[in-house]
Enzyme design. Sequence first.
Site, PDB file in Angstrom:
ATOM      1  N   TYR B 152       0.845  -1.212   0.000  1.00  0.00           N
ATOM      2  CA  TYR B 152       0.000   0.000   0.000  1.00  0.00           C
ATOM      3  C   TYR B 152       0.880   1.263   0.000  1.00  0.00           C
ATOM      4  O   TYR B 152       0.649   2.204  -0.767  1.00  0.00           O
ATOM      5  CB  TYR B 152      -0.888  -0.044   1.245  1.00  0.00           C
ATOM      6  CG  TYR B 152      -1.944   1.029   1.335  1.00  0.00           C
ATOM      7  CD1 TYR B 152      -3.073   0.993   0.522  1.00  0.00           C
ATOM      8  CD2 TYR B 152      -1.830   2.057   2.269  1.00  0.00           C
ATOM      9  CE1 TYR B 152      -4.055   1.966   0.637  1.00  0.00           C
ATOM     10  CE2 TYR B 152      -2.801   3.031   2.392  1.00  0.00           C
ATOM     11  CZ  TYR B 152      -3.917   2.979   1.574  1.00  0.00           C
ATOM     12  OH  TYR B 152      -4.891   3.946   1.696  1.00  0.00           O
ATOM     13  N   ALA B 153       1.909   1.271   0.834  1.00  0.00           N
ATOM     14  CA  ALA B 153       2.793   2.441   0.926  1.00  0.00           C
ATOM     15  C   ALA B 153       3.545   2.661  -0.384  1.00  0.00           C
ATOM     16  O   ALA B 153       3.715   3.801  -0.829  1.00  0.00           O
ATOM     17  CB  ALA B 153       3.777   2.267   2.081  1.00  0.00           C
TER      18      ALA B 153
END
Lengths: 78, 245
Positions: B152-153
């Site tokens: 996600y990051a």
Amino acid sequence: MSSIEERVKKIVAEQLGVKEEDVQENASFVEDLGADSLDTVELVMALEEEFETEIPDEEAEKITTVKLAIDYIKENLQ
Amino acid sequence: MTDRVALVTGASRGIGRAIALALGKSGYTVVGTATSDAGAQSISEGLAAEGIKGQGMTLDVSSSESVDAVIKAIGEQYGAPAVLVNNAGITKDNIMMRMKDEEWFDVIDTNLNSLYRLSKACLRGMTKARWGRIINISSVVGAMGNAGQANYAAAKAGMDGFTRSLAREIGSRGITVNGIAPGFIDTDMTKKLGDDQRELLKAQIPLQRLGEPEEIAGVVVFLASDAGAYITGETIHVNGGMYMA
């Protein structure tokens, strides 16, 4: 009705902000008429609209001079 | 202004829904997308209840064919989108040593590759209009990192780089590209966290609460408005102070 040559040159002049008399057939959009890569994309979009056609990306990338634009339109629209 | 069309992906709930409604209330015709027909239907109903012109449409942001079909449908029905809000996103959290290929690739595809597909499809209309706004909803996690969210990051940090590059590329055509990086906002996505985790999080936030979706939507409306016209290539952090660059 103006000829394909005239219509193409008019659009090139309008899109690139140059005088119509400077739009010679052998002129390259980038080298002679000062277009950047975004200008050339927009130019193809304008040609598509004028001639009511769709020019595929791989063909559009080859259209780098006024003459190549005229030839493409003639070959694909006649 | 009122005849401009805004496209918001992932608009059936949470932040996307708030954005769709806020843009609608500020005068835009709004098309909100969802992955399911039921989601699209619920968007249509939500817009209609507020008297907003527009509708929900079904869209899979991980499919180029689906994106092209939706952009075409919007163009025919309402006109080309002038505002694109890339909001659709998913999480598939796992620690790196346990992460599955599918968890990595799905998150990158839905959250990051979708920007490429949607933006490319919308740029033609915006270029022609010499006006456009692309607003990418990233995340504080893209800047801070978060254990268990490497996928996600990575996607969210990728969005911010995309934002800056595209802003440079098309600024000359009157199109701005910006990001908004929400912190912890009270939505279904953060409801997945346990109560303990939420309390722990709040302790890290100077404003001592989670944010509301409307507090993100307000920034979108600002960026889309004439008041935000000189901002481009920026990612605005909206996080109650939990992260300050």
